[in-house]
Write a protein that holds these residues in place. Structure first.
Motif, PDB file in Angstrom:
ATOM      1  N   UNK A   1       9.023   4.757  -3.223  1.00 55.08           N
ATOM      2  CA  UNK A   1       8.195   5.690  -3.922  1.00 55.08           C
ATOM      3  C   UNK A   1       6.611   5.241  -3.305  1.00 55.08           C
ATOM      4  N   UNK A   2       5.818   6.398  -3.208  1.00 52.60           N
ATOM      5  CA  UNK A   2       4.343   6.380  -2.982  1.00 52.60           C
ATOM      6  C   UNK A   2       3.799   5.543  -4.129  1.00 52.60           C
ATOM      7  N   UNK A   3       4.193   5.683  -5.086  1.00 46.14           N
ATOM      8  CA  UNK A   3       3.360   4.769  -6.436  1.00 46.14           C
ATOM      9  C   UNK A   3       4.155   3.424  -6.568  1.00 46.14           C
ATOM     10  N   UNK A   4       4.897   3.128  -5.800  1.00 41.87           N
ATOM     11  CA  UNK A   4       5.567   1.796  -5.971  1.00 41.87           C
ATOM     12  C   UNK A   4       4.598   0.625  -5.646  1.00 41.87           C
TER      13      UNK A   4
ATOM     14  N   UNK B   1       0.792  -1.232  -0.042  1.00 47.33           N
ATOM     15  CA  UNK B   1       0.161   0.007  -0.088  1.00 47.33           C
ATOM     16  C   UNK B   1       1.031   1.052   0.216  1.00 47.33           C
ATOM     17  N   UNK B   2       0.259   2.354  -0.503  1.00 46.83           N
ATOM     18  CA  UNK B   2       0.944   3.658  -0.564  1.00 46.83           C
ATOM     19  C   UNK B   2       1.799   4.005   0.675  1.00 46.83           C
ATOM     20  N   UNK B   3       1.035   4.100   1.931  1.00 46.44           N
ATOM     21  CA  UNK B   3       1.613   4.321   3.029  1.00 46.44           C
ATOM     22  C   UNK B   3       2.702   3.467   3.685  1.00 46.44           C
ATOM     23  N   UNK B   4       2.643   2.094   3.185  1.00 47.54           N
ATOM     24  CA  UNK B   4       3.429   1.215   3.922  1.00 47.54           C
ATOM     25  C   UNK B   4       4.809   1.477   2.784  1.00 47.54           C
ATOM     26  N   UNK B   5       4.399   1.737   1.619  1.00 47.23           N
ATOM     27  CA  UNK B   5       5.442   1.900   0.679  1.00 47.23           C
ATOM     28  C   UNK B   5       6.480   3.134   1.127  1.00 47.23           C
ATOM     29  N   UNK B   6       6.039   4.173   1.551  1.00 45.69           N
ATOM     30  CA  UNK B   6       6.633   5.425   1.964  1.00 45.69           C
ATOM     31  C   UNK B   6       7.392   5.040   3.261  1.00 45.69           C
ATOM     32  N   UNK B   7       6.845   4.339   4.163  1.00 47.31           N
ATOM     33  CA  UNK B   7       7.441   3.875   5.459  1.00 47.31           C
ATOM     34  C   UNK B   7       8.781   3.072   5.239  1.00 47.31           C
TER      35      UNK B   7
END
Length: 477
Positions: free
Chosen positions: A404-407, A394-400
């Motif tokens: 990238x947010x769109x990964x 998910x986007x929030x997990x990707x950033x953490x």
């Protein structure tokens, strides 16, 4: 004088007591520890068993690498098209042609009708199987059935006369330190006999969901696979299966008690069916016990119950602590999984558990386990065949995690120590991008691709690790 007389009596009594204690200890040692004494000879066991041990040679077709090979490992010619143009026509579009691979292994006769037990990896995908008996006679063999999950196979020869079967023993009664003998064909050297002791029991080496190996220091080498491990009473207590290539005196055998039921099923049905309960489970740690207020220290924690499956229909709930199955205690996920898998389909199984601090009993009617089912769902009684937990990124997990947010992809949330994913180098936080060159952007797609081709022995995974770039790993199924 009186003092000396009393002292003498005391010493005399002490001597008698010591003599009795030593005598009893010696009798106990002699009666219960004979298996641990160094035998004068192994020749009697070897002579009795060798006629039942066979050499197995196979031939299989190994497919060329093709485009998938080039995708993961690059073209063998790099980008030099001129070099590729110099190839003969039959190699231009197929630089990795099919070829015949020959292998050797061992096995042993279990009845006079020609049934022979060996390892699955000895005969898997074989085009031809030849069995050579101790007397030198050779026969073509056919596969009766295979069970890749336990690396067991049953094959059969026809026309052989006066076959001698090996008796099967009881691996549960085997003690660490007991003497054992291994017979097989290491490096093609037929009828080789080696001896050693049982080094450990219940070993997990990451080869599959039902790991429960006997470890021995009896010399086992390539070619021993499928041969018997024999106790001092001349009975098979294990099936030699694996070694640690970089180690010495470290070999592994499948316990015969695990193999007996599988052999019977292969003989009768040509396949193995296993019980299925439909739960996600994990070991009860002190932290989890404290969090859920569980006072009992032993048991297996239910983390997930699959809707419509036997556990759900039987009333099991998440956070239940399973303590016994049909009266037998279970304290690890492995023990629970093995007991359920070895139970007959349709059996009404008694489950004792603890829920909210209170003891409770439920009954679960086991269904047939589909071997691909646990991977298609992304979890099982044994997590999954790879020892791998994943979730859709998910986007929030990707950033953490530093992506990238769109990964997109599937993030590894846990790997089982010693499991296939762990051995392949996958770690928590890795993002899986492709399976066998097919992009996967959610958990369901990942397990669909992993389980798509039942005939593939391995799965190639393209994954990303933080800012370190892309990696490729390969895992056995």
């Amino acid at each position: 004088m009186k003092y000396l007389k009393i002292l003498g009596t005391f010493i005399g009594l002490t001597g008698m007591v010591c003599s009795l204690l030593l005598s009893n200890a010696a009798q106990t040692f002699a009666s219960s520890e004979n298996d641990f004494l160094i035998p004068g000879s192994f020749s009697g066991i070897a002579e009795a068993a060798k006629p039942s041990v066979v050499n197995i040679s196979t031939e299989k077709t190994v497919k060329g690498g093709g485009r998938v090979f080039e995708h993961f490992f690059g073209s063998p010619f790099g980008n030099d098209k001129n070099f590729e143009d110099m190839l003969p026509p039959f190699l231009k579009n197929n630089p990795n042609p099919d070829y015949k691979q020959q292998s050797l292994g061992s096995g042993f006769v279990i009845d006079e009708k020609g049934y022979i037990v060996t390892n699955n990896h000895v005969v898997e995908d074989a085009d031809k199987i030849k069995v050579k008996l101790a007397g030198g006679e050779e026969y073509d063999a056919e596969i009766v059935g295979r069970d890749p999950n336990t690396d067991l196979a049953l094959i059969k020869i026809s026309g052989a006369k006066s076959l001698k079967s090996l008796p099967l023993g009881d691996s549960d009664s085997l003690k660490v330190g007991s003497w054992v003998t291994a017979i097989g064909s290491p490096f093609g050297l037929e009828q080789t006999v080696t001896a050693g002791i049982v080094s450990a029991k219940g070993r997990t080496i990451g080869s599959g969901p039902y790991d429960d190996f006997i470890q021995t220091d009896a010399s086992i080498n390539p070619g021993n696979s499928g041969g018997p491990l024999i106790s001092m009473d001349g009975k098979v207590i294990g099936i030699n299966t694996a070694i640690i290539a970089r180690g010495q005196g470290i070999g592994f055998a499948i316990p015969i008690n695990l193999a007996k039921g599988i052999i019977d099923q292969l003989k009768e049905n040509g396949e193995v069916t296993r019980g299925w309960m439909g739960v996600g489970i994990q070991e009860l740690t002190p932290e989890l016990a404290e969090y859920y207020g569980i006072k009992k220290s032993k048991g297996v924690l239910v983390t997930q119950v699959y809707k419509g499956d036997p556990a759900d229909l039987g009333g099991i709930q998440p956070n239940d602590l399973i303590v016994t199955i049909d009266g037998k205690s279970v304290s690890t996920p492995k023990e629970l999984s093995m007991q359920i898998a070895n139970s007959p389909v349709g059996k009404n199984t008694k489950i004792d558990l603890i829920r909210n601090g209170k003891e409770k009993t439920v009954y679960v009617t086991l269904s047939k386990r589909k071997e691909g089912e646990m991977m298609a769902r992304g979890g099982s009684d044994t997590q999954n065949a790879f020892g791998l937990s994943v979730e859709t990124l998910k986007a929030e997990d990707a950033q953490q995690l530093g992506y990238a947010e769109n990964e997109t992809g599937v993030v590894v949330t846990a790997t089982e120590p010693g499991g296939k994913a762990d051995a392949a180098g996958l770690k928590r936080g890795d993002v899986i991008k492709e399976v066998n060159r097919v992009p996967v952007d959610n958990k369901e797609a990942f397990f669909t691709e992993v389980n798509r081709d039942k005939n593939r022995a391995t799965v190639k995974i393209l994954f990303k690790r933080g800012n370190y770039g892309f990696y490729v790993t390969e895992m056995k199924k």
